[in-house]
Design a protein around this motif. Structure first.
Motif, short mmCIF file in Angstrom:
data_model
loop_
_atom_site.label_atom_id
_atom_site.label_comp_id
_atom_site.label_asym_id
_atom_site.label_seq_id
_atom_site.Cartn_x
_atom_site.Cartn_y
_atom_site.Cartn_z
N ASN A 173 0.85 -1.18 0.00
CA ASN A 173 0.00 0.00 0.00
C ASN A 173 0.89 1.24 0.00
O ASN A 173 1.66 1.46 0.93
N LEU A 174 0.80 2.03 -1.08
CA LEU A 174 1.60 3.24 -1.26
C LEU A 174 0.63 4.42 -1.26
O LEU A 174 -0.31 4.45 -2.04
N LYS A 175 0.91 5.41 -0.41
CA LYS A 175 -0.06 6.47 -0.23
C LYS A 175 0.63 7.81 0.00
O LYS A 175 1.69 7.87 0.61
N ILE A 176 -0.01 8.88 -0.52
CA ILE A 176 0.38 10.24 -0.19
C ILE A 176 -0.88 10.97 0.26
O ILE A 176 -1.89 10.98 -0.46
N LEU A 177 -0.80 11.56 1.43
CA LEU A 177 -1.89 12.37 1.96
C LEU A 177 -1.43 13.81 2.04
O LEU A 177 -0.26 14.08 2.35
N GLU A 178 -2.34 14.73 1.78
CA GLU A 178 -2.07 16.15 1.97
C GLU A 178 -3.23 16.72 2.75
O GLU A 178 -4.38 16.63 2.32
N ASN A 179 -2.94 17.30 3.89
CA ASN A 179 -3.97 17.85 4.77
C ASN A 179 -5.09 16.84 5.01
O ASN A 179 -6.26 17.16 4.90
N ASN A 180 -4.71 15.62 5.27
CA ASN A 180 -5.64 14.52 5.54
C ASN A 180 -6.52 14.14 4.36
O ASN A 180 -7.51 13.44 4.51
N SER A 181 -6.20 14.60 3.17
CA SER A 181 -6.89 14.19 1.95
C SER A 181 -5.95 13.33 1.12
O SER A 181 -4.77 13.65 0.99
N GLU A 182 -6.46 12.25 0.57
CA GLU A 182 -5.62 11.36 -0.24
C GLU A 182 -5.31 11.98 -1.59
O GLU A 182 -6.21 12.34 -2.33
N LEU A 183 -4.02 12.10 -1.89
CA LEU A 183 -3.61 12.47 -3.25
C LEU A 183 -3.54 11.22 -4.11
O LEU A 183 -3.92 11.24 -5.27
N ILE A 184 -3.02 10.16 -3.50
CA ILE A 184 -2.92 8.91 -4.23
C ILE A 184 -2.89 7.76 -3.22
O ILE A 184 -2.34 7.90 -2.13
N ASP A 185 -3.51 6.66 -3.59
CA ASP A 185 -3.50 5.45 -2.75
C ASP A 185 -3.46 4.27 -3.72
O ASP A 185 -4.42 4.01 -4.42
N ILE A 186 -2.33 3.60 -3.74
CA ILE A 186 -2.12 2.49 -4.67
C ILE A 186 -1.93 1.21 -3.86
O ILE A 186 -1.16 1.19 -2.90
N LYS A 187 -2.61 0.17 -4.29
CA LYS A 187 -2.41 -1.15 -3.69
C LYS A 187 -1.92 -2.09 -4.80
O LYS A 187 -2.54 -2.18 -5.85
N LEU A 188 -0.80 -2.75 -4.53
CA LEU A 188 -0.20 -3.65 -5.50
C LEU A 188 -0.05 -5.03 -4.87
O LEU A 188 0.32 -5.16 -3.71
N ASN A 189 -0.27 -6.04 -5.67
CA ASN A 189 -0.09 -7.41 -5.24
C ASN A 189 1.23 -7.90 -5.81
O ASN A 189 1.41 -7.93 -7.03
N VAL A 190 2.17 -8.28 -4.94
CA VAL A 190 3.46 -8.81 -5.40
C VAL A 190 3.67 -10.19 -4.79
O VAL A 190 3.02 -10.56 -3.81
N ASP A 191 4.59 -10.95 -5.37
CA ASP A 191 4.72 -12.35 -4.98
C ASP A 191 5.82 -12.65 -3.97
O ASP A 191 6.04 -13.81 -3.63
N SER A 192 6.51 -11.61 -3.48
CA SER A 192 7.57 -11.92 -2.51
C SER A 192 7.75 -10.80 -1.50
O SER A 192 7.45 -9.64 -1.77
N ASN A 193 8.26 -11.17 -0.37
CA ASN A 193 8.57 -10.23 0.69
C ASN A 193 9.61 -9.21 0.22
O ASN A 193 9.51 -8.03 0.51
N SER A 194 10.61 -9.69 -0.51
CA SER A 194 11.68 -8.79 -0.97
C SER A 194 11.15 -7.74 -1.94
O SER A 194 11.54 -6.57 -1.88
N LYS A 195 10.22 -8.13 -2.84
CA LYS A 195 9.62 -7.15 -3.76
C LYS A 195 8.79 -6.13 -2.99
O LYS A 195 8.82 -4.93 -3.30
N ALA A 196 8.06 -6.58 -2.01
CA ALA A 196 7.24 -5.68 -1.20
C ALA A 196 8.12 -4.66 -0.48
O ALA A 196 7.84 -3.46 -0.48
N LYS A 197 9.20 -5.15 0.13
CA LYS A 197 10.12 -4.25 0.82
C LYS A 197 10.76 -3.25 -0.12
O LYS A 197 10.92 -2.08 0.20
N GLU A 198 11.16 -3.74 -1.31
CA GLU A 198 11.81 -2.86 -2.29
C GLU A 198 10.85 -1.77 -2.78
O GLU A 198 11.25 -0.61 -2.92
N LEU A 199 9.59 -2.13 -3.04
CA LEU A 199 8.61 -1.13 -3.46
C LEU A 199 8.41 -0.07 -2.38
O LEU A 199 8.34 1.13 -2.67
N CYS A 200 8.30 -0.50 -1.14
CA CYS A 200 8.12 0.44 -0.03
C CYS A 200 9.33 1.37 0.10
O CYS A 200 9.19 2.58 0.28
#
Length: 175
Positions: free
Chosen positions: A127-154
């Motif tokens: 889950n990748l998110k940017i909030l500005e003044n408590n309003s969401e600018l972007i909220d992306i959810k991605l499904n990946v197949d490994s812990n290492s990919k998840a960590k790298e994306l974050c």
């Protein structure tokens, strides 16, 4: 008359440069503050220039939670690439110095989040998110197949969120 035309072009290019340098959508109030604090353009002329840049598709108005923001378009970037050398070095130096000192306060209303969870099927949901003044600018959810990919994306999101956000918006707005 010729000098007025050159100044008009330079001021519009300067606005495009500011939008490019900031890399994320900013409000009319924020761009107005930048311009007025540096004494480049008066308020009414600035509003006229912004409208002209909008109608020429050099910048685009985007809406986030009923807040209007401006962002430079690919067409605006192309014009800036072709004619950006017409901005005086003095104005560029002033803007660069101003943004170097103020960019953090401009971004201070942004909250960046990068996290991941594991679902019941052992998929990693990032889950990748940017909030500005408590309003969401972007909220992306991605499904990946490994812990290492998840960590790298974050890790990448936390490091390069402005560039990534800007590229996503540009990609979605391109024809």
């Amino acid at each position: 008359m010729f000098e007025d035309t050159l100044e008009l072009a330079e001021n519009k290019l300067l606005l495009l440069y500011i939008f490019k340098r900031i890399k994320f959508p900013i409000s009319n109030n924020e761009i107005t503050q930048i311009i007025l604090e540096n004494g480049f353009i008066n308020y009414f002329t600035l509003q006229q220039y912004l409208n002209e840049l909008l109608s020429s598709n050099f910048i685009k108005k985007v809406v986030y939670s009923n807040n209007h923001k401006f962002i430079i378009t690919k067409k605006g970037l192309k014009v800036l690439l072709l004619f950006g050398n017409r901005i005086s070095k003095n104005k560029m130096d002033i803007i660069n110095q101003y943004l170097d000192t103020k960019i953090e306060s401009i971004k201070k209303n942004l909250f960046i989040n990068a996290s991941y969870t594991i679902d019941p099927k052992n998929n990693f949901i990032v889950n990748l998110k940017i909030l500005e003044n408590n309003s969401e600018l972007i909220d992306i959810k991605l499904n990946v197949d490994s812990n290492s990919k998840a960590k790298e994306l974050c890790k990448k999101w936390k490091k390069d969120y402005l560039d990534l956000y800007y590229n996503i918006v540009e990609l979605l707005m391109s024809n």
